[in-house]
Write an enzyme that holds these catalytic residues in place. Sequence first.
Site, mmCIF file in Angstrom:
data_model
loop_
_atom_site.group_PDB
_atom_site.id
_atom_site.type_symbol
_atom_site.label_atom_id
_atom_site.label_comp_id
_atom_site.label_asym_id
_atom_site.label_seq_id
_atom_site.Cartn_x
_atom_site.Cartn_y
_atom_site.Cartn_z
ATOM 1 C CB SER A 8 -0.862 -0.033 1.370
ATOM 2 O OG SER A 8 -0.198 -0.400 2.500
ATOM 3 C CD GLU A 10 1.318 7.625 5.367
ATOM 4 O OE1 GLU A 10 1.049 6.474 5.670
ATOM 5 O OE2 GLU A 10 1.914 8.557 5.737
ATOM 6 C CG ASP A 101 2.596 14.288 16.701
ATOM 7 O OD1 ASP A 101 2.430 13.811 17.809
ATOM 8 O OD2 ASP A 101 3.203 13.629 15.822
ATOM 9 C CE LYS A 157 -2.200 2.509 19.024
ATOM 10 N NZ LYS A 157 -1.642 3.685 18.231
ATOM 11 C CD GLN A 168 7.021 6.792 12.178
ATOM 12 O OE1 GLN A 168 7.243 6.850 10.932
ATOM 13 N NE2 GLN A 168 6.347 7.948 12.912
ATOM 14 C CG PHE A 208 11.252 12.623 7.295
ATOM 15 C CD1 PHE A 208 10.379 13.941 7.098
ATOM 16 C CD2 PHE A 208 11.657 12.315 5.894
ATOM 17 C CE1 PHE A 208 10.049 14.595 6.089
ATOM 18 C CE2 PHE A 208 11.207 13.098 4.689
ATOM 19 C CZ PHE A 208 10.499 14.026 4.794
ATOM 20 C CG HIS A 258 1.474 1.805 4.491
ATOM 21 N ND1 HIS A 258 0.477 2.079 3.764
ATOM 22 C CD2 HIS A 258 1.903 3.156 5.100
ATOM 23 C CE1 HIS A 258 0.038 3.297 3.928
ATOM 24 N NE2 HIS A 258 1.064 4.062 4.595
HETATM 25 P P1 FAD Z 1 -1.584 7.105 20.442
HETATM 26 O O1 FAD Z 1 -1.672 5.586 19.893
HETATM 27 O O2 FAD Z 1 -2.705 7.660 21.085
HETATM 28 O O3 FAD Z 1 -0.196 7.022 21.265
HETATM 29 C C1 FAD Z 1 0.362 8.308 21.350
HETATM 30 C C2 FAD Z 1 1.290 8.522 22.719
HETATM 31 O O4 FAD Z 1 0.276 8.475 23.977
HETATM 32 C C3 FAD Z 1 1.983 7.067 22.870
HETATM 33 O O5 FAD Z 1 3.295 7.654 23.691
HETATM 34 C C4 FAD Z 1 1.431 6.276 23.638
HETATM 35 O O6 FAD Z 1 2.169 5.494 24.732
HETATM 36 C C5 FAD Z 1 0.627 7.285 24.818
HETATM 37 N N1 FAD Z 1 -0.413 6.965 25.375
HETATM 38 C C6 FAD Z 1 -1.588 6.197 24.865
HETATM 39 N N2 FAD Z 1 -2.541 6.100 25.726
HETATM 40 C C7 FAD Z 1 -2.278 6.926 27.087
HETATM 41 C C8 FAD Z 1 -2.940 7.178 28.074
HETATM 42 N N3 FAD Z 1 -4.158 6.596 28.350
HETATM 43 N N4 FAD Z 1 -2.069 7.579 28.949
HETATM 44 C C9 FAD Z 1 -0.951 8.147 28.814
HETATM 45 N N5 FAD Z 1 -0.205 8.185 27.653
HETATM 46 C C10 FAD Z 1 -1.013 7.292 26.634
HETATM 47 N N6 FAD Z 1 -0.025 12.258 12.337
HETATM 48 C C11 FAD Z 1 -0.970 12.967 11.770
HETATM 49 O O7 FAD Z 1 -1.002 13.981 12.336
HETATM 50 N N7 FAD Z 1 -1.493 12.733 10.539
HETATM 51 C C12 FAD Z 1 -1.393 11.576 9.956
HETATM 52 O O8 FAD Z 1 -2.092 11.366 8.891
HETATM 53 C C13 FAD Z 1 -0.384 10.568 10.306
HETATM 54 N N8 FAD Z 1 -0.378 9.447 9.678
HETATM 55 C C14 FAD Z 1 0.464 8.442 10.546
HETATM 56 C C15 FAD Z 1 0.395 7.076 9.764
HETATM 57 C C16 FAD Z 1 1.521 6.222 10.610
HETATM 58 C C17 FAD Z 1 1.106 4.692 10.147
HETATM 59 C C18 FAD Z 1 2.122 6.424 11.783
HETATM 60 C C19 FAD Z 1 2.841 5.411 12.345
HETATM 61 C C20 FAD Z 1 2.151 7.707 12.062
HETATM 62 C C21 FAD Z 1 1.082 8.916 11.621
HETATM 63 N N9 FAD Z 1 1.115 10.048 12.238
HETATM 64 C C22 FAD Z 1 0.421 10.838 11.593
HETATM 65 C C23 FAD Z 1 2.122 10.260 13.228
HETATM 66 C C24 FAD Z 1 1.027 10.028 14.594
HETATM 67 O O9 FAD Z 1 -0.076 10.985 14.791
HETATM 68 C C25 FAD Z 1 1.997 10.467 15.790
HETATM 69 O O10 FAD Z 1 3.238 9.416 15.850
HETATM 70 C C26 FAD Z 1 1.540 10.750 16.959
HETATM 71 O O11 FAD Z 1 2.381 11.182 18.128
HETATM 72 C C27 FAD Z 1 0.962 9.556 17.777
HETATM 73 O O12 FAD Z 1 -0.286 9.028 17.055
HETATM 74 P P2 FAD Z 1 -0.742 7.505 17.525
HETATM 75 O O13 FAD Z 1 -2.184 7.375 16.664
HETATM 76 O O14 FAD Z 1 0.322 6.652 17.428
HETATM 77 O O15 FAD Z 1 -1.147 7.656 19.037
#
Ligand code: FAD
Length: 278
Positions: A8, A10, A101, A157, A168, A208, A258
């Site tokens: 896939s 991106e 973020d 999740k 990542q 990056f 991916h």
């Molecule tokens: P989460 O899974 O919510 O985790 C974030 C952090 O919070 C982790 O350190 C986790 O350990 C911690 N955490 C989780 N739950 C709790 C809790 N209850 N209490 C305290 N800490 C907790 N970013 C964008 O803005 N747009 C995009 O389109 C985008 N696409 C991405 C695609 C991929 C495949 C990847 C790997 C990353 C992408 N990102 C994108 C980046 C991503 O949004 C960032 O890495 C962000 O910091 C974390 O997102 P997450 O969904 O992994 O967060």
Amino acid sequence: MTKHVPISFEFFPPKTDAGAEKLRLVHQELQQLNPEFFSITYGAGGSTRERTLAAIADFNGKGTPVTPHLSCIGDDKNRIAELLDLYKSQGIDRIVALRGDLPSGQVGLGELPYAQDLVRFIREHSGNYFHIEVAAYPEMHPQAENFDTDIKRFVEKAQAGANAAITQFFFNPDAYFYFIERLQKEGVDIPVAPGIMPITNANNLIRFADGTGADVPRWIRKQLQGYGDDSKSIQAFGHEVVVKLCERLIAGGAPSLHFYTMNTTDPTRKLVKDLGLA
Ligand code: FAD
């Protein structure tokens, strides 16, 4: 010979008309490699909402399924529900669900502070309609307290209803294999696709990597630095490193790959062709 696995691609939503025009061409070219889906990123807090929707509109219904990313931090449930309903009405049934973020300066976490909250919300709102992908970090998310806690959060999740994950980017296959082993010990067996970053430019790669917490091993950094401005050598070396990484990942059981295309065709197409995955 490399085993055949699905691929896939991106994209990020282009900022200009020229960028959108170029991406249409890249989309056409990469579509010929027969990917399972194209995904389109989404800026946290809805910062690219219109541009993401424009890119989705460009590619939806043109052959390969298109998969929007959706982030929750700093956004509210109503706006997210609107997007889910819109995607459903457009026949889109796969989503990458992320926390995102926050842009610097923005402080409110919103109603759904973590990705597991978003996954839960999507399931509440749309039932099992969407196939939900989430993010995975074989080298640990940069803000996680420690590796074990990060694994626990990933398990949450999956338990909230994620069907699959995309990692990542990383260059150490052992980090991926260890991550999968840890998930298996936790009883989590959703497919985790390695996210593959083509190496084409040393400075960009290191920028990056620093921004995402991905490790560029010393031997790769040193070799890239040694090539200075010689972009041909950087690309040839980068290609070889990433082909070997993908071969090891596939041999070790990665279910799919991916590719972070960076909205260009050539580096990804060359990798896919040389791996025999087209
Ligand atoms: P989460 O899974 O919510 O985790 C974030 C952090 O919070 C982790 O350190 C986790 O350990 C911690 N955490 C989780 N739950 C709790 C809790 N209850 N209490 C305290 N800490 C907790 N970013 C964008 O803005 N747009 C995009 O389109 C985008 N696409 C991405 C695609 C991929 C495949 C990847 C790997 C990353 C992408 N990102 C994108 C980046 C991503 O949004 C960032 O890495 C962000 O910091 C974390 O997102 P997450 O969904 O992994 O967060």
